[in-house]
Design an enzyme around this catalytic site. Structure first.
Site, mmCIF file in Angstrom:
data_model
loop_
_atom_site.group_PDB
_atom_site.id
_atom_site.type_symbol
_atom_site.label_atom_id
_atom_site.label_comp_id
_atom_site.label_asym_id
_atom_site.label_seq_id
_atom_site.Cartn_x
_atom_site.Cartn_y
_atom_site.Cartn_z
ATOM 1 C CD GLU A 472 -2.787 -1.252 -0.128
ATOM 2 O OE1 GLU A 472 -2.995 -0.217 -0.802
ATOM 3 O OE2 GLU A 472 -3.193 -2.382 -0.475
ATOM 4 C CG HIS A 475 -1.187 1.099 -4.423
ATOM 5 N ND1 HIS A 475 -1.211 0.960 -5.786
ATOM 6 C CD2 HIS A 475 -1.693 -0.069 -3.928
ATOM 7 C CE1 HIS A 475 -1.701 -0.246 -6.097
ATOM 8 N NE2 HIS A 475 -1.994 -0.885 -4.984
ATOM 9 C CG HIS A 478 1.630 5.249 -8.841
ATOM 10 N ND1 HIS A 478 0.736 4.367 -9.380
ATOM 11 C CD2 HIS A 478 2.177 5.892 -9.903
ATOM 12 C CE1 HIS A 478 0.746 4.467 -10.708
ATOM 13 N NE2 HIS A 478 1.615 5.386 -11.041
HETATM 14 ZN ZN LIG Z 1 -2.734 -2.823 -4.703
#
Ligand SMILES: [Zn+2]
Length: 680
Positions: A472, A475, A478
């Site tokens: 996570e 992410h 990102h």
């Molecule tokens: Zn994911």
């Protein structure tokens, strides 16, 4: 009550780091604020659509991207609460607002005057001298409108709008039903029922019982952090079976929270939607804008993996049966036995017990490791800001700093399970990062469901949970590292089968030797994880790979099977059973997510015909990490710079294939993924 969107705490954020002033957010404000924000957005859209000037990028595309700010802000706070800290009032608003939002966005995407302006720009795109990012946003926007029905006749538009509205209601009900079944089920045990359970689990179960008013007892709940270790370690086959049945029957218990009809109707409406839009199936519609592009390409990835996984699982099952019969049990391995005997087989084969790792995986240290890896790879830093009020006292706030000390964004994290939170782990954004019109800094959050430690004790993670935290956080990076101009291509706004690359790739750094050496320290002695334990962990890495791959791939195949039908099944659960039988699904393994609680696919539309994405991205992440291994340095600066430029910062500014090839020089094959999984 009149709402001033310019000053209301839901739409004008005045907290530290430009966060919402959460202390002033009142649940009863959501409905009136949504109404006002929807009307404000309608007026903005009307102004764009009704503009008498020739369409330009500024007066149409950019105006559209920047419209709806108040609605975006109120929605971001609302959906965060609906997932991470809900209550009856919020659930009521969720049921009411979901179809209302769907109606609103259908009206925008099917607005003929608005679309004619977008269409005009699109047709002139070669003459407009656009930079590549703007051109891509224009093309993506045009395709999104067409795929949302902009070119349909009036009657079909009305039918599609109704379908969207009903689908939104069904998605909200599906998620609420699963949460109701998850938070209402609990099995209280006493000290005599704990055979085989390790101390960390007893402690978590004692805490779960006491928070439910049964101090002195032990609670099995359906939180994965308790359910999985319980069915792994408990010697009580009867209790394992009871927990297993409750877990796999979530959403299928009859009564008001049963999801069978919700699923049937959802599939029916999705098939009808695909037909209206001129696609063979809902999967064909969904996949058109992904890397895979067609259902056939997805099947071509999943089917060979499935065969290999079945073979591997069959071999593993024999090993489990040998252990069980060695203990004097002559029953066949059932689905509630698999984890239990697999753990024993692992202990025997590798002299390695998962629970041995836990004292080295303190939550605090795993967080520090996540941050440290980001600093090493990308030169960014993290500083915790105490005393910030967020949506729950558990939530922690971090300033994310560039190398020169300027703040590039904010990261919030909410780690512990509670009954008001839906299960699973996820990342989302309160605000995304982009440069247009003065710009916006990313505000990103992670939500986890780790078991809360007893008061005063350190939270310890399993290896899987530590991986989830890295996932996570990948992410989150990102979102935090995004470097784009247009909001609609910021951060994780990429194709669904590319979005798991930054997250799954990040997991690789958890077990890099330097990272373990520095952060995997014993909670009492402070000693690093012994080399022998690391070696055992590495040796056991692909142990039970058949099980894990069957568990995942069966869910992905069922998702694809539903959405490739041109006509939805009358009885989806019978269809699930028949499809599994045709696939030769082993009885001793359950799907990772069965239909009645498959939230990825039915609580909204995020991963419908899209659960395969994890494996698609895995093909990329296995190959991407190899780029570092080939240099001999897991933090190789040159590779890290390319990784940042083409993967973590680029958002959706280019096609995923273009970005990946720019990073790696070529596209990968599935071989590295199968080898990594141990099923090659
Ligand atoms: Zn994911």
């Amino acid at each position: 009550m009149t709402i001033d969107l310019g000053t209301h705490p839901l739409t004008r954020w005045t907290g530290p780091f430009d966060l919402p002033a959460f202390g002033s957010v009142q649940d009863q404000d959501f409905e009136p604020v949504f109404e006002a924000a929807l009307r404000a957005h309608e007026a903005e859209i009307e102004a764009i659509a009704g503009n008498s000037e020739t369409p330009t990028i500024a007066n149409t595309l950019q105006a559209l991207e920047l419209s709806g700010d108040a609605l975006d802000r109120a929605s971001a706070v609302f959906w965060m609460l609906a997932g991470a800290h809900t209550n009856e009032r919020i659930q009521g608003v969720e049921r009411a607002i979901s179809p209302r939002m769907a109606r609103h966005f259908s009206a925008i995407s099917m607005n003929p005057r608005l679309f004619s302006r977008i269409d005009d720009l699109f047709n002139r795109r070669d003459e407009l001298d656009l930079d590549p990012e703007t051109r891509r946003v224009l093309e993506k926007t045009w395709r999104r409108y067409v795929r949302s029905g902009a070119k349909l006749g009036d009657e079909d538009k009305a039918a599609l709008a109704k379908i969207n509205e009903e689908l939104a209601s069904l998605g909200a009900s599906f998620g609420q039903n699963v949460l109701a079944d998850e938070s209402s089920w609990v099995m209280f045990l006493d000290a005599g029922d704990l055979d085989g359970l390790p101390d960390f689990l007893k402690a978590a179960m004692a805490e779960a019982a006491s928070s439910r008013g049964e101090a002195g007892r032990y609670a099995v709940t359906l939180s994965r952090s308790i359910y999985e270790p319980f069915t792994t370690f408990s010697e009580r086959r009867d209790l394992r079976e009871k927990a297993f049945r409750a877990f796999t029957m979530r959403g299928q218990n009859g009564g008001a929270t049963d999801n069978s009809e919700v699923v049937r109707r959802t599939l029916e409406l999705r098939a009808e939607k695909a037909r209206l839009l001129g696609y063979e199936s809902y999967a064909a519609l969904k996949l058109e804008e992904t890397m895979a592009k067609t259902p056939a390409a997805v099947q071509a990835l999943l089917e060979p993996v499935w065969q290999k996984a079945l073979e591997k699982a069959a071999v593993d099952q024999e090993g489990l049966e040998a252990i069980a019969s060695g203990e004097g049990h002559n029953h066949p391995i059932a689905a509630w036995d698999w984890r239990h005997y697999a753990e024993k087989l692992r202990a025997q084969r590798f002299a390695f017990d998962e629970a041995e790792l836990k004292p080295y995986l303190q939550l605090e240290n795993v967080i520090a490791a996540c941050f440290d890896v980001a600093t090493k790879l990308f030169g960014i830093g993290f500083r915790e800001q105490k005393g910030v009020t967020a949506w729950h006292p558990d939530v922690r706030t971090f300033a994310v700093l560039d190398g020169d000390g300027t703040q590039r964004g904010t990261f919030l994290a909410d780690y512990f399970n509670r009954p008001t939170k839906r299960s699973g782990a996820w990342m989302s954004a309160l605000q995304s990062g982009y440069k247009m019109d003065g710009g916006s800094k990313p505000i990103i959050y992670n939500v986890m469901n780790f078991a809360r430690p007893p008061e005063g004790e350190a939270a310890l993670l399993s290896l899987d949970e530590a991986r989830t935290l890295f996932h996570e956080f990948g992410h989150a990076l990102h979102g935090l590292l995004t470097d784009v101009t247009w909001p609609s291509v910021a951060g994780t706004a990429v194709s669904r089968d590319f979005v798991e690359l930054p997250s799954q790739l990040y997991e690789h750094w958890l077990t890099v030797p330097q990272v373990l050496e520095k952060h995997a320290r014993h909670r009492q002695t402070g000693e690093p994880m012994p080399q022998a334990l690391i070696e055992k962990m590495e040796a056991a890495k692909t142990f039970n790979a058949g099980f894990a791959t069957v568990e995942f791939t069966s869910s992905a195949l069922i998702d694809m099977a539903y959405h490739q039908l041109s006509k939805a099944p009358e009885d989806p659960l019978a269809f699930e059973a028949d499809t599994l039988e045709a696939l030769d699904m082993p009885e001793a393994i359950a799907m990772r997510h069965r239909t009645p609680h498959f939230q990825h696919v039915f609580a909204g539309d995020g991963y419908s015909a899209g659960y395969y994405s994890y494996m698609w991205s895995e093909v990329l992440d296995a190959d991407a990490f190899a780029a570092f291994e080939e240099t001999g340095d897991p933090f190789d600066p040159e590779t890290a710079a390319k990784l940042r430029e083409f993967i973590y910062s680029a958002g959706g500014t280019q096609e995923p294939e273009t970005l990946y090839t720019a990073f790696r020089g070529r596209m990968p094959s599935a071989d590295a993924m199968m080898a990594k999984r141990g099923i090659a």
